[in-house]
Each structure stands twice: as C-alpha cells, then as structure tokens.
Scaffold this motif. Structure first.
Motif, PDB file in Angstrom:
ATOM      1  N   ARG A 175     -10.367  11.011  -5.514  1.00 11.43           N
ATOM      2  CA  ARG A 175     -11.533  10.056  -5.297  1.00 11.43           C
ATOM      3  C   ARG A 175     -12.951  10.889  -5.301  1.00 11.43           C
ATOM      4  O   ARG A 175     -13.805  10.610  -6.007  1.00 11.43           O
ATOM      5  CB  ARG A 175     -11.294   9.143  -4.238  1.00 11.43           C
ATOM      6  N   LEU A 176     -12.822  12.084  -4.345  1.00  9.73           N
ATOM      7  CA  LEU A 176     -14.093  12.867  -4.383  1.00  9.73           C
ATOM      8  C   LEU A 176     -14.324  13.735  -5.518  1.00  9.73           C
ATOM      9  O   LEU A 176     -15.146  14.052  -5.768  1.00  9.73           O
ATOM     10  CB  LEU A 176     -13.789  13.718  -3.037  1.00  9.73           C
ATOM     11  N   ASN A 177     -13.353  13.796  -6.292  1.00  6.94           N
ATOM     12  CA  ASN A 177     -13.365  14.679  -7.401  1.00  6.94           C
ATOM     13  C   ASN A 177     -13.984  13.854  -8.620  1.00  6.94           C
ATOM     14  O   ASN A 177     -14.039  14.356  -9.859  1.00  6.94           O
ATOM     15  CB  ASN A 177     -12.159  15.453  -7.995  1.00  6.94           C
ATOM     16  N   GLY A 178     -13.897  12.506  -8.493  1.00  7.34           N
ATOM     17  CA  GLY A 178     -14.075  11.516  -9.496  1.00  7.34           C
ATOM     18  C   GLY A 178     -13.151  11.201 -10.380  1.00  7.34           C
ATOM     19  O   GLY A 178     -13.201  11.090 -11.653  1.00  7.34           O
ATOM     20  N   ASP A 179     -11.740  11.761 -10.253  1.00  2.00           N
ATOM     21  CA  ASP A 179     -10.727  11.600 -10.937  1.00  2.00           C
ATOM     22  C   ASP A 179     -10.173  10.023 -11.276  1.00  2.00           C
ATOM     23  O   ASP A 179      -9.374   9.746 -10.101  1.00  2.00           O
ATOM     24  CB  ASP A 179      -9.382  12.582 -10.692  1.00  2.00           C
ATOM     25  N   VAL A 180     -10.475   9.427 -11.929  1.00  2.96           N
ATOM     26  CA  VAL A 180     -10.228   7.815 -12.155  1.00  2.96           C
ATOM     27  C   VAL A 180      -8.801   7.778 -12.290  1.00  2.96           C
ATOM     28  O   VAL A 180      -7.979   6.997 -11.445  1.00  2.96           O
ATOM     29  CB  VAL A 180     -10.888   7.415 -13.367  1.00  2.96           C
ATOM     30  N   ALA A 181      -8.109   8.416 -13.120  1.00  7.10           N
ATOM     31  CA  ALA A 181      -6.723   8.017 -13.371  1.00  7.10           C
ATOM     32  C   ALA A 181      -5.697   8.457 -12.409  1.00  7.10           C
ATOM     33  O   ALA A 181      -4.929   7.909 -11.768  1.00  7.10           O
ATOM     34  CB  ALA A 181      -6.290   8.861 -14.796  1.00  7.10           C
ATOM     35  N   GLY A 182      -6.223   9.680 -11.654  1.00  8.94           N
ATOM     36  CA  GLY A 182      -5.520  10.205 -10.346  1.00  8.94           C
ATOM     37  C   GLY A 182      -5.578   9.512  -9.180  1.00  8.94           C
ATOM     38  O   GLY A 182      -4.542   9.081  -8.692  1.00  8.94           O
ATOM     39  N   THR A 183      -6.935   8.924  -9.000  1.00  6.28           N
ATOM     40  CA  THR A 183      -6.964   7.969  -7.870  1.00  6.28           C
ATOM     41  C   THR A 183      -6.351   6.719  -8.139  1.00  6.28           C
ATOM     42  O   THR A 183      -5.558   6.208  -7.193  1.00  6.28           O
ATOM     43  CB  THR A 183      -8.481   7.607  -7.822  1.00  6.28           C
ATOM     44  N   LYS A 184      -6.458   6.167  -9.401  1.00  7.64           N
ATOM     45  CA  LYS A 184      -5.280   4.968  -9.740  1.00  7.64           C
ATOM     46  C   LYS A 184      -4.046   5.181  -9.136  1.00  7.64           C
ATOM     47  O   LYS A 184      -3.282   4.291  -8.830  1.00  7.64           O
ATOM     48  CB  LYS A 184      -5.623   4.377 -11.043  1.00  7.64           C
ATOM     49  N   LYS A 185      -3.445   6.414  -9.774  1.00  5.51           N
ATOM     50  CA  LYS A 185      -1.991   6.592  -9.674  1.00  5.51           C
ATOM     51  C   LYS A 185      -1.731   6.696  -8.360  1.00  5.51           C
ATOM     52  O   LYS A 185      -0.499   6.234  -7.839  1.00  5.51           O
ATOM     53  CB  LYS A 185      -1.640   7.883 -10.439  1.00  5.51           C
ATOM     54  N   ALA A 186      -2.371   7.416  -7.513  1.00  7.69           N
ATOM     55  CA  ALA A 186      -2.250   7.525  -6.056  1.00  7.69           C
ATOM     56  C   ALA A 186      -2.009   6.300  -5.397  1.00  7.69           C
ATOM     57  O   ALA A 186      -1.172   6.143  -4.509  1.00  7.69           O
ATOM     58  CB  ALA A 186      -2.875   8.717  -5.342  1.00  7.69           C
ATOM     59  N   ALA A 187      -3.341   5.317  -5.550  1.00  7.29           N
ATOM     60  CA  ALA A 187      -3.324   4.158  -4.761  1.00  7.29           C
ATOM     61  C   ALA A 187      -2.070   3.213  -5.264  1.00  7.29           C
ATOM     62  O   ALA A 187      -1.504   2.518  -4.416  1.00  7.29           O
ATOM     63  CB  ALA A 187      -4.636   3.170  -5.373  1.00  7.29           C
ATOM     64  N   VAL A 188      -1.679   3.059  -6.637  1.00 10.09           N
ATOM     65  CA  VAL A 188      -0.661   2.449  -6.821  1.00 10.09           C
ATOM     66  C   VAL A 188       0.638   3.011  -6.372  1.00 10.09           C
ATOM     67  O   VAL A 188       1.625   1.959  -6.137  1.00 10.09           O
ATOM     68  CB  VAL A 188      -0.491   2.355  -8.432  1.00 10.09           C
ATOM     69  N   ASP A 189       0.841   4.237  -6.278  1.00 12.31           N
ATOM     70  CA  ASP A 189       2.249   4.749  -5.927  1.00 12.31           C
ATOM     71  C   ASP A 189       2.298   4.490  -4.399  1.00 12.31           C
ATOM     72  O   ASP A 189       3.416   4.174  -3.691  1.00 12.31           O
ATOM     73  CB  ASP A 189       2.012   6.153  -5.821  1.00 12.31           C
ATOM     74  N   ILE A 190       1.131   4.371  -3.622  1.00  8.27           N
ATOM     75  CA  ILE A 190       1.111   4.004  -2.165  1.00  8.27           C
ATOM     76  C   ILE A 190       1.613   2.491  -1.934  1.00  8.27           C
ATOM     77  O   ILE A 190       2.638   2.104  -1.024  1.00  8.27           O
ATOM     78  CB  ILE A 190      -0.197   4.114  -1.401  1.00  8.27           C
ATOM     79  N   LEU A 191       1.166   1.705  -2.874  1.00  2.54           N
ATOM     80  CA  LEU A 191       1.622   0.252  -2.786  1.00  2.54           C
ATOM     81  C   LEU A 191       3.125   0.302  -3.317  1.00  2.54           C
ATOM     82  O   LEU A 191       3.953  -0.739  -2.651  1.00  2.54           O
ATOM     83  CB  LEU A 191       0.826  -0.818  -3.655  1.00  2.54           C
ATOM     84  N   GLN A 192       3.511   1.029  -4.095  1.00  2.03           N
ATOM     85  CA  GLN A 192       4.877   0.713  -4.459  1.00  2.03           C
ATOM     86  C   GLN A 192       5.608   1.496  -3.701  1.00  2.03           C
ATOM     87  O   GLN A 192       7.047   0.755  -3.482  1.00  2.03           O
ATOM     88  CB  GLN A 192       5.033   1.773  -6.157  1.00  2.03           C
ATOM     89  N   LEU A 193       5.576   2.354  -2.727  1.00  3.06           N
ATOM     90  CA  LEU A 193       6.107   2.771  -1.683  1.00  3.06           C
ATOM     91  C   LEU A 193       6.752   1.805  -0.833  1.00  3.06           C
ATOM     92  O   LEU A 193       7.721   1.410  -0.371  1.00  3.06           O
ATOM     93  CB  LEU A 193       5.623   3.807  -0.955  1.00  3.06           C
ATOM     94  N   CYS A 194       5.603   0.940  -0.238  1.00  2.00           N
ATOM     95  CA  CYS A 194       5.658   0.042   0.588  1.00  2.00           C
ATOM     96  C   CYS A 194       6.318  -1.222   0.144  1.00  2.00           C
ATOM     97  O   CYS A 194       7.228  -1.731   0.838  1.00  2.00           O
ATOM     98  CB  CYS A 194       4.347  -0.390   0.845  1.00  2.00           C
TER      99      CYS A 194
END
Length: 387
Positions: free
Chosen positions: A27-46
């Motif tokens: 998010r701080l680096n402005g990487d849209v694809a990476g931020t989306k992937k990380a957020a979705v992966d957190i939800l998938q884990l839960c």
C-alpha cells in the motif's frame, strides 16, 4: 500463484499478521495489484479457517487503514460477498452482511455492491416476517442515481422496493417509487442500446444472472401496478395494465396465459378478486350514464318517469340524482311536491341580458344582409330595364 508473503503453516493470527505487513508495504509503495492480493488473501485465510468474527474484524481493519486504496476495498467487498452463502447460520450471515454494508456505506466506488447487500439483507428480514424493516432497508438506496448499474438491475431493485411497500400497505410510497420507472423503458430495443462508452463515462456493469429480462420485468411491473390500482378501485388503469401484460410476446403467443387466474372462474369475470365492489361500482356508473343521457333529451321530466327509464324505484332515482348534483356532475332541480325534475340551470339577470344582446346582434346582422341583397337585386333589375 501462492499467497503473498506466507509459506507453510503457523497459527491464523501469525499468518494474518504476516500478510498485514505485506499489505502495508504494498500500500505504501502504491502497488495496487499487490495490495489487493494481500487483502483478499487475508479474507481467504479467515474463510478457510471458518473464523467468521475474525473475518468481520479484518474487513473493518483493512478498510480503515491509512491511505487504503479504492481498488483494494472494492476487491475485499466483492470477495467477502462470495462468502455469504457459506456462513453456518443466519446470525453469522446477517453479521457479515452488516459488516460489509458499514464498510461500503458512503463509498461511491462500491455503491452497487452495497445495493446488492441491502437487497439480500431485506430478503432475510422479509423471510423472518419483518416486512416493515425490509421495506425501510430497501428505501435507503436510490439506485436510479447509479450510473454503472445495469438498467435491468435498477428496474428490478425499484420493483422490489414497490413490492415491499405494497406488502406493508404503504400505497402512497409505492406510487412514488413506481413513478421512477417510465413504462416506455420496456419498449426499448436492448440491441440498439449496446454502445461503447465515451471517454470519461463510467462503464456499465453486466446484470447478475438472477436478474429477469426486460420483458419479464415488464410483467412484474404491471402486476404490481394492478395491485396498486386495485386498492383504489381504478378499473380503467387495471384494464390498461392487463393490456400491457398481454402485449408481452411470451404472453401473446401462449393462449393459456390470456386469462388471469382471478378471472378463470366464470362467476368472477366481473372484477375478479374485487368481487362485489366492482359489480356495485359498475352498476353505479351505468345509472350515472343513463341519468346524463336523460338530461340531454329532457328539460323537464317527472320523477316517476325518470325512475321507469332507469329501472329503479323513485327513492333510488332521487338518491342517485342528488349524489350527481352534489358532486357537480349534473345541474338539476327536483320539485318534490310536484314530482318534477328540471335539468335546466336557472339563469341570473346578467345571463339573460347577455343572451338577449347576442340574439339582437344576430338579428341585426340578418337584417343588414337582407337589405344588402334587396339593394343588389333592385340595381340589377333597373339595369335590365334600361337595356
């Protein structure tokens, strides 16, 4: 592709913590694809761990992070919406929907997702018998302002709002909501409307698979309007609604659908579910029509003769005549001692004088024209004698 920044096992909390650090960096680096992937992966884990409370908490935490990207919030909401059907019980499902609703509230870029969430929540409330609460939830959303929502989905949403208002017998609000849909929209040709959006315009999303076609929505719309007009006993509008339903190609081609269910029994042909009220109203209209016809051909008539023409008793004839006079549908006076009805309205002195003035003007015009013709004939006769 594996989950970002997570390999191997570990507790759920540690895995989430690891992915939160990755999400922060992206998010701080402005990487849209990476931020989306990380957020979705957190939800998938839960979701895979069936940790529903943690899932709700992480949705809220991720959405409130400083400088959170719109694309990441959109991806989270869309991903979490896929988990709703996988919830173990109705309470968990409602809690997840409410969490997503609070996260998407006030955010234009997820307004369509919020509308779909509200619709699902309203459906649950309706199944629980809470019609009023379901109607209130649906009325919070004004889908007519959503530029990116498909036209059929907008219409289906508004029709659901109208249906819930009718179910709770809120006919005034149902009429207001129904006016948001122009009947002309059902006559549009969908093939001609598919055009590439201009630069700067929002791209219209495809409607979900469960949204009916435009012609099916037309049937639903007029079915709801029949319910509304039946409440106010507006038979002409009910007739127009049935005619519009008949014009739907699928109905027109299938004779079995030509007669609505409420008219299948021959005894119910007059008014269907409206029953005796419709029959009584029809009788009233026929009597009123007959009285109007009598007033055109009679200046004065006895009450007895009027009752005979109307096939009523004297008392009924006077009652109907009086009701029409009170409603100003007719001008008449009843002389009860003499038993005479006068359909001519009384004229005041000004009206009489105006009538006389008009008649005198016409008479003078005729005299002038006659004098002109006589003078013309005299001149022609004198000319003939000179010859």
């Amino acid at each position: 592709m594996g989950r970002i920044g997570w390999e191997g096992g570990g507790s759920l909390d540690s895995q989430i913590e690891s992915l939160l650090n990755v999400e922060k960096q992206m998010r701080l680096n402005g990487d849209v694809a990476g931020t989306k992937k990380a957020a979705v992966d957190i939800l998938q884990l839960c979701f895979e761990a069936r940790a529903w409370k943690t899932l709700n908490d992480q949705i809220v935490v991720l959405s409130k992070r400083r400088g959170q990207l719109k694309q990441a919030v959109t991806a989270m909401v869309q991903q979490a919406m896929q988990y709703i059907d996988g919830t173990p019980d109705i309470e968990t499902k409602i809690e997840l929907i409410k969490t997503l609703n609070s996260v998407s509230a006030g955010k234009i870029y997820v307004e369509i997702e919020r509308a779909r969430l509200i619709k699902r929540l309203a459906k649950i409330k309706e199944e629980q018998g809470e019609i009023a609460e379901a109607a209130d939830l649906m009325q919070e959303i004004a889908v007519e302002t959503f530029g990116a929502m498909a036209k059929t989905e907008k219409i289906a949403f508004i029709l659901e709002q109208v249906r819930l208002c009718l179910d709770r017998q809120d006919y005034v609000r149902a009429q207001i909501l129904s006016r948001k849909i122009s009947p002309r929209v059902f006559d549009a040709d969908p093939s001609k409307e598919k055009k590439k959006p201009k630069e700067g315009e929002s791209i219209v999303e495809e409607a979900p698979a469960d949204i009916p076609s435009l012609l099916e929505l037309k049937r639903i719309y007029y079915g709801l309007m029949i319910r509304y007009y039946s409440h106010s006993n507006d038979y002409l509008e009910i007739c127009r609604c049935y005619k519009s339903i008949y014009e739907v190609p699928s109905v027109k081609e299938d004779p079995s659908q030509w007669i609505p269910e409420e008219f299948e029994n021959e005894k119910n042909m007059l008014g269907g579910s409206l029953g005796d009220k419709a029959a009584e109203d029809l009788r009233e209209r026929i009597i009123e029509h007959n009285i109007l016809v009598v007033s055109k051909y009679y200046a004065r008539i006895t009450v007895k003769r009027l009752a005979e023409l109307l096939c009523l008793t004297v008392e009924e004839a006077i009652k109907h005549l009086s009701d029409m006079v009170v409603s100003k549908a007719l001008v008449a006076k009843v002389d009860r001692p003499m038993g005479v009805v006068c359909f001519q309205s009384a004229k005041d002195s000004n009206d009489i004088l105006n009538s006389w003035a008009t008649n005198l003007e016409k008479l003078l015009d005729l005299v002038e024209k006659s004098c002109h013709q006589i003078h013309k004939e005299t001149m022609v006769h004198k000319a003939a004698l000179k010859v």
